[in-house]
Design a protein around this motif. Sequence first.
Motif, mmCIF file in Angstrom:
data_model
loop_
_atom_site.group_PDB
_atom_site.id
_atom_site.type_symbol
_atom_site.label_atom_id
_atom_site.label_comp_id
_atom_site.label_asym_id
_atom_site.label_seq_id
_atom_site.Cartn_x
_atom_site.Cartn_y
_atom_site.Cartn_z
ATOM 1 N N ASP A 21 116.090 84.034 -10.026
ATOM 2 C CA ASP A 21 114.941 83.938 -10.923
ATOM 3 C C ASP A 21 115.386 84.324 -12.331
ATOM 4 O O ASP A 21 116.288 85.148 -12.490
ATOM 5 C CB ASP A 21 113.842 84.929 -10.522
ATOM 6 N N ASP A 34 112.419 79.791 -11.347
ATOM 7 C CA ASP A 34 112.960 80.162 -10.030
ATOM 8 C C ASP A 34 113.987 79.097 -9.645
ATOM 9 O O ASP A 34 113.631 77.969 -9.295
ATOM 10 C CB ASP A 34 111.796 80.222 -9.032
ATOM 11 N N ASP A 187 107.612 82.654 -6.408
ATOM 12 C CA ASP A 187 107.000 82.645 -5.071
ATOM 13 C C ASP A 187 107.437 83.826 -4.199
ATOM 14 O O ASP A 187 106.856 84.066 -3.153
ATOM 15 C CB ASP A 187 107.250 81.308 -4.356
ATOM 16 N N GLY A 188 108.450 84.553 -4.655
ATOM 17 C CA GLY A 188 108.826 85.779 -3.947
ATOM 18 C C GLY A 188 107.710 86.808 -3.942
ATOM 19 O O GLY A 188 107.668 87.689 -3.079
ATOM 20 N N ASP A 226 112.739 87.033 -0.652
ATOM 21 C CA ASP A 226 113.175 86.163 -1.745
ATOM 22 C C ASP A 226 113.256 87.026 -3.008
ATOM 23 O O ASP A 226 112.754 88.155 -3.021
ATOM 24 C CB ASP A 226 112.156 85.027 -1.914
ATOM 25 N N ASN A 227 113.857 86.483 -4.047
ATOM 26 C CA ASN A 227 113.818 87.147 -5.349
ATOM 27 C C ASN A 227 112.365 87.228 -5.805
ATOM 28 O O ASN A 227 111.585 86.299 -5.557
ATOM 29 C CB ASN A 227 114.611 86.358 -6.395
HETATM 30 MG MG MG Z 1 111.663 81.865 -4.993
#
Ligand code: MG
Length: 239
Positions: A21, A34, A187-188, A226-227
Motif C-alpha cells: 500500500d 493498494d 481493503d486490508g 493484508d496490508n
Molecule cells: Mg489490499
Amino acid sequence: MLTVRYGCATDVGRLRSENQDSMYAGDGLYLVADGMGGQPAGDVASKLAIAELSTLAERQPITAAELEAGVRRANDRLLADGRQDPERYGMGTTLTGLAALAGDRWAVLNVGDSRVYRYADGRLEQLTVDHSAVQQLVDAGLLDPRAALRHPRRNVVTRSLGTEPPPVPDIELRDPAVGERFLVCSDGLTNELSDAEIATLLQESEDPQRAATQLVEQAVLAGGRDNVTVIVVQLDEIG
Ligand code: MG
C-alpha cells in the motif's frame, strides 16, 4: 471557513512480508493506492501512482479535469515503467481518495476496490463503489453484500491503474460541510472490520490521528491478513 485536520497510519499486517500500500496525505490531497497482489511489483505500482498524483499538490487549486489527467499520467507511467522492466510488466494498483478542488469543492476519486467513506452524525456511508467482480454480482442481485466478504473472487478488481486502455476513474464532486469526517482506506481495513466496528472506532476517537492509528491497530488485531492503510480527514470550522 473550513479547516482540515487529518491523520494517517499503515501496517504491513500479520501475513504479508511487505507493505504494497502507498499513500499521500496533505495539501488538499488524501490518497491511498493498494498495489495488486498476485502481480509483480505491486509495491512499485502503488508508489509510482501516488508519486504521480502527489505532484498535483504543487498546483493547487486544481480542477476535476486536472485530477483526471493526473490519473491518466499515473496510468501511462505504470505502463511505461512496466515496458522497461520485465519484472514490472503488468503491474497494477488501485487508487482512491479525496482532493480539494478550486471553488471550494471536493472530489471523491476511485479506481479499484480501495474505498472512501463519509462519517457524520453517527452514520458511516461508503461513497465509492468498488470496481470488483463481487460488486458486479451484488449489483446484479446475484450475491448478498455480506457473502461478498467471503466470496472466492473477492480480490478480483475490474478496474485498476496500469491497464490499456486506461481506466476511467469515478470522480464525484461534493460540497464540503463542517463536522464531516472522511475515511480513505485499503481493503486490508474493510476485510477485517465491519462497518459498525469502523463507525464505533471513529466515534470513540475525536482526534483524526488517533482514529487512524486505532483503526489500523484493530484491523491487524482482527487478523491482519493484508496490508492496512487508513487516512482520516476531518473538516472543522475555524473559530
Ligand atoms: Mg489490499
